[in-house]
Each structure stands twice: as C-alpha cells, then as structure tokens.
Design an enzyme around this catalytic site. Sequence first.
Site, PDB file in Angstrom:
ATOM      1  N   ASN A  10       0.865  -1.185   0.000  1.00  0.00           N
ATOM      2  CA  ASN A  10       0.000   0.000   0.000  1.00  0.00           C
ATOM      3  C   ASN A  10       0.898   1.231   0.000  1.00  0.00           C
ATOM      4  O   ASN A  10       1.469   1.585   1.027  1.00  0.00           O
ATOM      5  CB  ASN A  10      -0.894  -0.025   1.252  1.00  0.00           C
ATOM      6  CG  ASN A  10      -1.743   1.220   1.370  1.00  0.00           C
ATOM      7  OD1 ASN A  10      -1.849   2.008   0.431  1.00  0.00           O
ATOM      8  ND2 ASN A  10      -2.359   1.405   2.533  1.00  0.00           N
ATOM      9  N   TRP A  11       1.012   1.867  -1.171  1.00  0.00           N
ATOM     10  CA  TRP A  11       1.944   2.991  -1.298  1.00  0.00           C
ATOM     11  C   TRP A  11       1.364   4.296  -0.751  1.00  0.00           C
ATOM     12  O   TRP A  11       2.038   5.323  -0.739  1.00  0.00           O
ATOM     13  CB  TRP A  11       2.354   3.158  -2.766  1.00  0.00           C
ATOM     14  CG  TRP A  11       3.122   1.983  -3.317  1.00  0.00           C
ATOM     15  CD1 TRP A  11       3.515   0.858  -2.627  1.00  0.00           C
ATOM     16  CD2 TRP A  11       3.589   1.795  -4.661  1.00  0.00           C
ATOM     17  NE1 TRP A  11       4.194  -0.009  -3.457  1.00  0.00           N
ATOM     18  CE2 TRP A  11       4.254   0.542  -4.710  1.00  0.00           C
ATOM     19  CE3 TRP A  11       3.522   2.553  -5.824  1.00  0.00           C
ATOM     20  CZ2 TRP A  11       4.830   0.051  -5.883  1.00  0.00           C
ATOM     21  CZ3 TRP A  11       4.099   2.064  -6.988  1.00  0.00           C
ATOM     22  CH2 TRP A  11       4.751   0.828  -7.014  1.00  0.00           C
ATOM     23  N   LYS A  12       0.105   4.285  -0.353  1.00  0.00           N
ATOM     24  CA  LYS A  12      -0.547   5.472   0.225  1.00  0.00           C
ATOM     25  C   LYS A  12      -0.252   6.710  -0.633  1.00  0.00           C
ATOM     26  O   LYS A  12      -0.167   6.594  -1.841  1.00  0.00           O
ATOM     27  CB  LYS A  12      -0.096   5.674   1.678  1.00  0.00           C
ATOM     28  CG  LYS A  12      -0.232   4.403   2.512  1.00  0.00           C
ATOM     29  CD  LYS A  12      -0.132   4.683   3.983  1.00  0.00           C
ATOM     30  CE  LYS A  12      -0.068   3.364   4.740  1.00  0.00           C
ATOM     31  NZ  LYS A  12      -0.323   3.532   6.152  1.00  0.00           N
ATOM     32  N   HIS A  97      -9.918   0.844   4.248  1.00  0.00           N
ATOM     33  CA  HIS A  97      -8.647   1.035   4.977  1.00  0.00           C
ATOM     34  C   HIS A  97      -8.898   1.957   6.173  1.00  0.00           C
ATOM     35  O   HIS A  97      -9.702   2.891   6.094  1.00  0.00           O
ATOM     36  CB  HIS A  97      -7.595   1.641   4.044  1.00  0.00           C
ATOM     37  CG  HIS A  97      -6.229   1.646   4.656  1.00  0.00           C
ATOM     38  ND1 HIS A  97      -5.825   2.620   5.548  1.00  0.00           N
ATOM     39  CD2 HIS A  97      -5.196   0.778   4.545  1.00  0.00           C
ATOM     40  CE1 HIS A  97      -4.588   2.352   5.941  1.00  0.00           C
ATOM     41  NE2 HIS A  97      -4.182   1.243   5.340  1.00  0.00           N
ATOM     42  N   GLU A  99      -7.354   4.364   7.362  1.00  0.00           N
ATOM     43  CA  GLU A  99      -7.192   5.809   7.106  1.00  0.00           C
ATOM     44  C   GLU A  99      -8.423   6.376   6.413  1.00  0.00           C
ATOM     45  O   GLU A  99      -8.787   7.529   6.630  1.00  0.00           O
ATOM     46  CB  GLU A  99      -5.894   6.052   6.309  1.00  0.00           C
ATOM     47  CG  GLU A  99      -4.675   5.846   7.203  1.00  0.00           C
ATOM     48  CD  GLU A  99      -3.420   5.364   6.507  1.00  0.00           C
ATOM     49  OE1 GLU A  99      -3.328   5.462   5.265  1.00  0.00           O
ATOM     50  OE2 GLU A  99      -2.520   4.855   7.205  1.00  0.00           O
ATOM     51  N   GLU A 168      -6.151  -5.355   9.918  1.00  0.00           N
ATOM     52  CA  GLU A 168      -5.162  -4.323  10.233  1.00  0.00           C
ATOM     53  C   GLU A 168      -5.546  -3.622  11.527  1.00  0.00           C
ATOM     54  O   GLU A 168      -6.350  -2.675  11.509  1.00  0.00           O
ATOM     55  CB  GLU A 168      -5.106  -3.292   9.107  1.00  0.00           C
ATOM     56  CG  GLU A 168      -4.719  -3.873   7.758  1.00  0.00           C
ATOM     57  CD  GLU A 168      -4.100  -2.806   6.873  1.00  0.00           C
ATOM     58  OE1 GLU A 168      -2.942  -2.978   6.497  1.00  0.00           O
ATOM     59  OE2 GLU A 168      -4.758  -1.806   6.582  1.00  0.00           O
ATOM     60  N   GLY A 174       1.505   1.914  10.783  1.00  0.00           N
ATOM     61  CA  GLY A 174       2.423   3.050  10.703  1.00  0.00           C
ATOM     62  C   GLY A 174       3.011   3.460  12.038  1.00  0.00           C
ATOM     63  O   GLY A 174       3.604   4.532  12.154  1.00  0.00           O
ATOM     64  N   SER A 214       2.705  -2.502  10.405  1.00  0.00           N
ATOM     65  CA  SER A 214       4.153  -2.504  10.644  1.00  0.00           C
ATOM     66  C   SER A 214       4.817  -3.844  10.321  1.00  0.00           C
ATOM     67  O   SER A 214       5.742  -4.261  11.020  1.00  0.00           O
ATOM     68  CB  SER A 214       4.455  -2.053  12.075  1.00  0.00           C
ATOM     69  OG  SER A 214       3.913  -0.761  12.302  1.00  0.00           O
ATOM     70  N   GLY A 235       2.550  -1.238   4.420  1.00  0.00           N
ATOM     71  CA  GLY A 235       2.596   0.181   4.095  1.00  0.00           C
ATOM     72  C   GLY A 235       4.035   0.658   3.988  1.00  0.00           C
ATOM     73  O   GLY A 235       4.670   0.564   2.948  1.00  0.00           O
ATOM     74  N   GLY A 236       4.578   1.143   5.102  1.00  0.00           N
ATOM     75  CA  GLY A 236       5.917   1.747   5.120  1.00  0.00           C
ATOM     76  C   GLY A 236       6.992   0.895   4.461  1.00  0.00           C
ATOM     77  O   GLY A 236       7.821   1.413   3.697  1.00  0.00           O
TER      78      GLY A 236
END
Length: 255
Positions: A10-12, A97, A99, A168, A174, A214, A235-236
């Site tokens: 997930n490159w956000k 998601h 977010e 998640e 994150g 994470s 993600g990160g």
Amino acid sequence: MIRTKYIAGNWKMHLTKRRASTLARDIVAAADSSDSAVKVAVFPTFVHLDHVRRNIRNSNVVLGAQNCYGKKEGAFTGEISPYMLRDMGVQVVMLGHSERRHIFGETDKMIFEKVKIALRAKIDVMLCVGETLEERQAGQTFEVLVRQLKVLKAVKPTQSSRITIAYEPVWAIGTGETATPQIAQEAHAECRRLVGKVLGDDAAQHIQILYGGSMKGSNAAELLSQPDVDGGLVGGASLTGDDFSPIINAARALS
Ligand code: PEP
C-alpha cells in the site's frame, strides 16, 4: 487447506512518477522469480496507476487501487468510479482502509456500497478491517470485526473468490508496533469464522486473510507462519525494493 501467500504493498500518498516506476520494476524482479507461489500486488496512488501498469506489464504483479467511489458515474466531483479503474487495468481495489475510515469518515454503509459496485465492475476487493487501540483495550476487538465484516453481505455467493480480507489493527498501522503473532492469529481465526457465517464454510477456507500493521522483513516470517495468516498488507516497508523484497522472500520460503 493450503492457500497461496499474498503480499501487497500500500503505497498510500507517497512517491513520484519516476520513483513509482522504479519501485514497480524492482517489485517485478522480486516477484517474478517467486514463480506463482506468492501473489504480489501493488496499490499506487490513482495518478501513478498508468505508469505502474506499464512497468508491471507481462509480469504476475497485480495492479490495485487504494479506493473507489460507491457509484458507477455521475456528478461526484473528485471521485473515481470502479468502472474507470477497471478501464485503466486495475484488478483489485482496497476498501475500508483504516485511514479512509478514521481520517475521511467512511462508514460501513459506504464501504458496503463500494464493495457491491466494485464487484459489479469486475474488480476484486481487498476489504480492510481492524480495531482501534481504545476498542482493543475495552475488549471490543471481536465486536468490531463482527460489525465491519457484515459488509460481506454485499458479496454474492458467486463472487466470494474475488474477496480478500486484510486484518489491520489500527494501533499497529504506521506506528512501528506490530501485533504479536498470537494476537494476529487469534484475530485472523475470528475473521475466518465470521466470513464462514456470511459466505459459507467453503469460502471461509479459501479466502486469503492478510495481516497489516508494521510488517517488515524482520517480523514477516513469524507472522506469516501463523495458520490463518495468508499474507501481508504492507505500508511503510513497501516503498523500496530493499524493504519489500525480504517480505516477498519470507512468504516464498513458507510456500
Ligand atoms: C497499511 O497502511 O495498510 C499498513 C499496514 O501500513 P504500515 O505497514 O506502515 O503499518
């Protein structure tokens, strides 16, 4: 039941056109050598979809979008229809998601509409669910999963193979804090049981349930070796080939 491991990035709201293209090529290199034992997907921003599509062409890497609107077309300025995504070559859309839920106020009702129309537009769905820290501390984790997975009522029996779940926990996204493998396994087993209640036991056994929060090269193997953890939504650690490839490799080693 053997389920193919599935690793998704997930490159956000990250990367430039050039960096997205380079990362896509790095991921093709890491994923293709994995034969078909591991499914790999990337979720760039809308504006990078076409560049990424060109760079993953002729590979097994799946193209995903991070969101869509719950209608086919109309006067919805700034929104994107799943039919448009399909037209762009998108194969899967991430919905719900945390977010989207917590920053943009998306409700289960909105997510229900999105799931329904995405499937109708012939796009697969990765449905994200998970509790906040306050909900976990109040012992409400399973209650939250029950509520969020009711969205699966939007799925027709013939569509169940086109759904993936991403568990998640919001407190792990994150933050650098990862769910322990035991916590992940317990929640995944519950998600699978709840999928069974809505879509039937066969669908529950086949559905891939990914862990997100994470995940990185150093903890992927331990999480992915849990019986109900079928992959990772990352993600990160999906933003460079050097960080993402070890996660693909960990999944491959367990396949
Ligand atoms: C995510 O945003 O889906 C996610 C899991 O992020 P991170 O890996 O950075 O926690």
